[in-house]
Scaffold this motif. Sequence first.
Motif, short mmCIF file in Angstrom:
data_model
loop_
_atom_site.label_atom_id
_atom_site.label_comp_id
_atom_site.label_asym_id
_atom_site.label_seq_id
_atom_site.Cartn_x
_atom_site.Cartn_y
_atom_site.Cartn_z
N LEU A 88 0.83 -1.15 -0.11
CA LEU A 88 -0.04 0.06 -0.15
C LEU A 88 0.90 1.22 0.11
CD1 LEU A 88 -2.81 1.56 0.33
CD2 LEU A 88 -2.53 1.18 2.98
N GLU A 89 1.82 1.31 0.84
CA GLU A 89 2.80 2.48 1.00
C GLU A 89 3.37 2.71 -0.40
OE1 GLU A 89 2.33 0.60 4.97
OE2 GLU A 89 2.76 -0.33 2.85
N GLU A 90 3.97 1.72 -1.14
CA GLU A 90 4.31 1.86 -2.73
C GLU A 90 3.30 2.47 -3.66
OE1 GLU A 90 7.32 0.10 -6.21
OE2 GLU A 90 6.21 -1.08 -4.89
N PHE A 91 2.20 1.83 -3.53
CA PHE A 91 0.98 2.43 -4.11
C PHE A 91 0.65 3.96 -3.86
CE2 PHE A 91 0.46 -1.61 -6.02
CZ PHE A 91 -0.43 -1.64 -6.99
N ILE A 92 0.66 4.57 -2.68
CA ILE A 92 0.74 6.04 -2.34
C ILE A 92 1.89 6.73 -3.06
CG2 ILE A 92 0.43 7.25 -0.38
CD1 ILE A 92 -0.97 5.29 1.03
N LYS A 101 -7.26 9.01 -0.04
CA LYS A 101 -7.94 7.80 -0.35
C LYS A 101 -7.60 6.76 0.53
CE LYS A 101 -10.66 9.64 -3.58
NZ LYS A 101 -12.23 10.27 -3.21
N LYS A 102 -6.50 6.83 1.14
CA LYS A 102 -5.87 5.48 1.91
C LYS A 102 -6.87 5.13 2.91
CE LYS A 102 -2.29 4.46 5.46
NZ LYS A 102 -1.17 4.78 6.13
N GLU A 103 -7.64 5.88 3.91
CA GLU A 103 -8.53 5.24 4.62
C GLU A 103 -9.79 4.65 4.01
OE1 GLU A 103 -8.18 4.98 7.89
OE2 GLU A 103 -6.27 5.64 7.61
N LYS A 107 -10.59 0.67 4.23
CA LYS A 107 -11.84 0.06 4.55
C LYS A 107 -12.39 -1.13 3.95
CE LYS A 107 -13.78 4.26 6.77
NZ LYS A 107 -14.77 5.26 6.55
N THR A 108 -12.04 -1.17 2.64
CA THR A 108 -12.35 -2.30 1.77
C THR A 108 -11.19 -3.32 1.54
OG1 THR A 108 -11.44 -1.14 -0.38
CG2 THR A 108 -13.58 -0.84 0.28
N TYR A 109 -10.05 -3.20 2.09
CA TYR A 109 -9.02 -4.07 2.01
C TYR A 109 -9.37 -5.21 2.95
CZ TYR A 109 -4.09 -5.85 2.18
OH TYR A 109 -3.17 -6.38 1.98
#
Length: 137
Positions: A88-92, A101-103, A107-109
């Motif tokens: 996730l960190e690399e995608f951000i 949109k991280k939060e 929520k869907t992860y």
Amino acid sequence: MESEELLGNLGQEENGVPKKEKKSPLISLEKDLTFYADSIKEVAVEIMMEGISLHPIFIAHQHEVSIGEVILNKADLNTDWTIQASTLEEFIQKGIIHPDKKEQFLKTYKKPENYMCVFVVVPQGANFVYYPYPKEK
């Protein structure tokens, strides 16, 4: 990040002529994800246990992408899809997921112990898919 950056030199046309429609590549993706499941789960656990990320993301593609590291190469394994491991960190960091949109994403992860989070990249675009690991026998 634009899809062109992720996909490299992949185009919608060949010599100025639109490519013909083929059957859905997602059929072969499901077959490959089932085949790769144990290896993907092993890498996901490793990413979490080593403290790299609590949110591993795997990229499934049939072309070149510039995110993550190759863990399962279709050319080496005689399959249709290559899988790369990311977080996730690399995608951000790469701007694929906006920090705002991280939060919403979290929520869907789904639980990485039960599902692989796969970012499927095809010529028409890309999307997240959660594919369950096969049940232990």
